[in-house]
Scaffold this motif. Structure first.
Motif, PDB file in Angstrom:
ATOM      1  N   PHE A  47     -30.798 -22.387  53.956  1.00  0.00           N
ATOM      2  CA  PHE A  47     -31.469 -20.928  53.241  1.00  0.00           C
ATOM      3  C   PHE A  47     -32.705 -20.978  53.556  1.00  0.00           C
ATOM      4  N   HIS A  48     -33.369 -19.985  53.955  1.00  0.00           N
ATOM      5  CA  HIS A  48     -34.957 -19.966  54.050  1.00  0.00           C
ATOM      6  C   HIS A  48     -35.368 -18.598  53.642  1.00  0.00           C
ATOM      7  N   ASN A  68     -40.261 -20.830  51.587  1.00  0.00           N
ATOM      8  CA  ASN A  68     -39.377 -21.902  51.241  1.00  0.00           C
ATOM      9  C   ASN A  68     -38.500 -22.163  52.337  1.00  0.00           C
ATOM     10  N   LEU A  69     -38.742 -23.261  53.028  1.00  0.00           N
ATOM     11  CA  LEU A  69     -38.012 -23.748  54.029  1.00  0.00           C
ATOM     12  C   LEU A  69     -37.135 -25.020  53.748  1.00  0.00           C
ATOM     13  N   SER A  70     -36.912 -24.961  52.537  1.00  0.00           N
ATOM     14  CA  SER A  70     -35.954 -26.143  51.949  1.00  0.00           C
ATOM     15  C   SER A  70     -36.497 -27.497  51.960  1.00  0.00           C
ATOM     16  N   LEU A  71     -36.859 -28.169  53.178  1.00  0.00           N
ATOM     17  CA  LEU A  71     -37.618 -29.315  53.408  1.00  0.00           C
ATOM     18  C   LEU A  71     -39.176 -29.202  52.923  1.00  0.00           C
ATOM     19  N   ALA A  72     -39.476 -28.033  53.341  1.00  0.00           N
ATOM     20  CA  ALA A  72     -41.139 -27.917  52.995  1.00  0.00           C
ATOM     21  C   ALA A  72     -41.325 -26.455  52.360  1.00  0.00           C
ATOM     22  N   GLY A  73     -42.606 -26.451  51.496  1.00  0.00           N
ATOM     23  CA  GLY A  73     -42.913 -25.167  51.016  1.00  0.00           C
ATOM     24  C   GLY A  73     -44.147 -25.037  51.962  1.00  0.00           C
ATOM     25  N   PRO A  95     -44.310 -31.113  51.154  1.00  0.00           N
ATOM     26  CA  PRO A  95     -42.920 -31.685  51.281  1.00  0.00           C
ATOM     27  C   PRO A  95     -41.934 -31.167  50.329  1.00  0.00           C
ATOM     28  N   LEU A  96     -40.546 -30.891  50.713  1.00  0.00           N
ATOM     29  CA  LEU A  96     -39.954 -30.431  49.812  1.00  0.00           C
ATOM     30  C   LEU A  96     -39.914 -29.112  48.914  1.00  0.00           C
ATOM     31  N   GLY A  97     -41.203 -28.603  49.149  1.00  0.00           N
ATOM     32  CA  GLY A  97     -41.325 -27.445  48.286  1.00  0.00           C
ATOM     33  C   GLY A  97     -42.038 -27.929  47.041  1.00  0.00           C
ATOM     34  N   ILE A  98     -42.296 -29.174  46.850  1.00  0.00           N
ATOM     35  CA  ILE A  98     -42.809 -29.540  45.258  1.00  0.00           C
ATOM     36  C   ILE A  98     -44.165 -28.697  45.274  1.00  0.00           C
ATOM     37  N   GLY A  99     -44.281 -28.171  44.067  1.00  0.00           N
ATOM     38  CA  GLY A  99     -45.583 -27.556  43.671  1.00  0.00           C
ATOM     39  C   GLY A  99     -45.323 -25.897  43.718  1.00  0.00           C
ATOM     40  N   HIS A 199     -46.250  -5.272  52.727  1.00  0.00           N
ATOM     41  CA  HIS A 199     -45.486  -6.254  52.021  1.00  0.00           C
ATOM     42  C   HIS A 199     -44.247  -6.714  52.748  1.00  0.00           C
ATOM     43  N   ASP A 200     -43.661  -7.704  52.882  1.00  0.00           N
ATOM     44  CA  ASP A 200     -42.587  -8.234  53.580  1.00  0.00           C
ATOM     45  C   ASP A 200     -41.801  -9.217  52.379  1.00  0.00           C
ATOM     46  N   TRP A 201     -40.614  -8.994  52.164  1.00  0.00           N
ATOM     47  CA  TRP A 201     -39.886 -10.034  51.362  1.00  0.00           C
ATOM     48  C   TRP A 201     -38.553 -10.300  52.182  1.00  0.00           C
ATOM     49  N   SER A 202     -38.435 -11.487  52.675  1.00  0.00           N
ATOM     50  CA  SER A 202     -37.337 -11.612  53.600  1.00  0.00           C
ATOM     51  C   SER A 202     -36.436 -13.087  53.312  1.00  0.00           C
ATOM     52  N   ALA A 203     -35.192 -12.830  53.417  1.00  0.00           N
ATOM     53  CA  ALA A 203     -34.655 -14.420  52.964  1.00  0.00           C
ATOM     54  C   ALA A 203     -33.134 -14.218  53.511  1.00  0.00           C
ATOM     55  N   GLY A 204     -32.611 -15.373  53.919  1.00  0.00           N
ATOM     56  CA  GLY A 204     -31.205 -15.509  54.281  1.00  0.00           C
ATOM     57  C   GLY A 204     -31.020 -16.822  55.182  1.00  0.00           C
ATOM     58  N   TYR A 205     -29.882 -16.797  55.943  1.00  0.00           N
ATOM     59  CA  TYR A 205     -29.508 -17.919  56.918  1.00  0.00           C
ATOM     60  C   TYR A 205     -29.918 -17.419  58.470  1.00  0.00           C
TER      61      TYR A 205
END
Length: 336
Positions: A47-48, A68-73, A95-99, A199-205
């Protein structure tokens, strides 16, 4: 629609009149191409989500994105001063979206990235969208727009991707923006310089390896507020996100062709729609780009800002001449 994923685990697909309440991806019945149910780890990993807020005026161009790329923010912000050609830009990879934190409610919630004394924050409160940026070099951005002042119809859609995914996207362009910018490029009152926002809000698989082009413009032409959102490569399965807006009215556009030289990023572009409603030339004036290749994650990203010329030809109406309106095009490859 309160939730994108139905009780049976399948998404709603189509073009929607308004934003969904929640992109409840954890309820998705995520399966492999061979039909095997995938577990919670795969559901999280694939999920991104990303969000983008852009500023456009003759005096200042700006953009801020969070992903949010799961393994990185990942986040970036830039400001470009057309008169001088000067530019400020910063990039962040955590890394891992910490922060970072991300809301799955497109019209309600906060997405933000914090790194040291740097903050990128995007807030969505119903029809109001707000951008706040604080950088350790003293750069400050406060920008906002409201889709109800005056009335505006966003593009909201969900399309299937590959054999096992989907992408929800929500797009806005051609709305006036208020706020202020303080940076080494100067101080700007966004309302005073007649700034527009998109503005662009996108998410999914999304596809694990994908590529897209995108074009967007905002401004005033022929006495009307004009916005444009065109894409090729992500949302074309059954439906497309292609459209333009005249005084907030959404006008749907068919598939589009982007003609350009991938090896010369500042060369001219030609953008045409199959239905003849869009025929535009784009002249580059500046560039934000990023390259990342970690094997399991890779990106070759070019967002080019410049000026559009040509015509928009809404069916049954006179053509609208576009002569020097500022906007963006994008050339993006990503593996995630």
């Amino acid at each position: 629609m309160d939730r994108l994923i139905q009780a049976n685990g399948q998404p709603h697909f189509g073009i929607f009149l308004q934003a969904v309440g929640e992109v409840n991806y954890r309820d998705f019945d995520f399966r492999s191409p061979m039909g095997r149910p995938r577990g919670a780890l795969a559901k999280w990993r694939r999920f991104h989500q990303f969000q983008y807020f852009g500023l456009i005026s003759d005096q200042l161009i700006g953009g801020c994105a969070l992903a949010n790329l799961s393994l990185a923010g990942i986040g970036f912000v830039y400001l470009f001063h057309p008169a001088s050609g000067r530019m400020i830009e910063r990039q962040f990879k955590l890394p891992l979206g910490i922060g970072t934190r991300f809301s799955q409610h497109p019209n309600s919630g906060v997405c933000e990235l914090r790194s040291g004394k740097n903050l990128l924050r995007l807030e969505n409160h119903g029809s109001e969208k707000r951008l706040s940026v604080e950088l350790d070099d003293g750069t400050r951005i406060e920008a906002a727009f409201n889709e109800l002042e005056p009335a505006f119809q966003p593009m909201c859609l969900n399309t299937p991707t590959a054999t096992d995914g989907w992408v929800y996207a929500q797009k806005v362009a051609g709305v006036r923006c208020q706020g202020s910018v303080q940076s080494a490029l100067g101080r700007f009152d966004l309302a005073a310089i007649d700034a527009f926002a998109h503005h662009d809000w996108s998410a999914g698989y999304m596809r694990p390896e994908t590529f897209w082009n995108w074009a967007c413009l905002s401004g005033q032409a022929g006495g009307q507020r004009v916005g444009l959102n065109l894409s090729c490569g992500v949302n074309e399965t059954s439906f497309t996100e292609n459209c333009f807006w005249l005084d907030g009215e959404l006008i749907k556009v068919d598939t589009v062709r982007f003609s350009y030289d991938r090896n010369n990023e500042m060369a001219a572009w030609r953008i045409q729609s199959f239905d003849g409603q869009v025929d535009l030339h784009f002249e580059a004036r500046g560039l934000h780009k990023e390259r990342l290749n970690l094997g399991f994650i890779a990106s070759n990203f070019k967002q080019i800002f410049g000026q559009f010329r040509g015509e928009l030809r809404p069916n049954g109406r006179p053509a609208l001449v576009i002569d020097g309106l500022w906007g963006f095009v994008e050339d993006q490859y990503v593996k995630w």
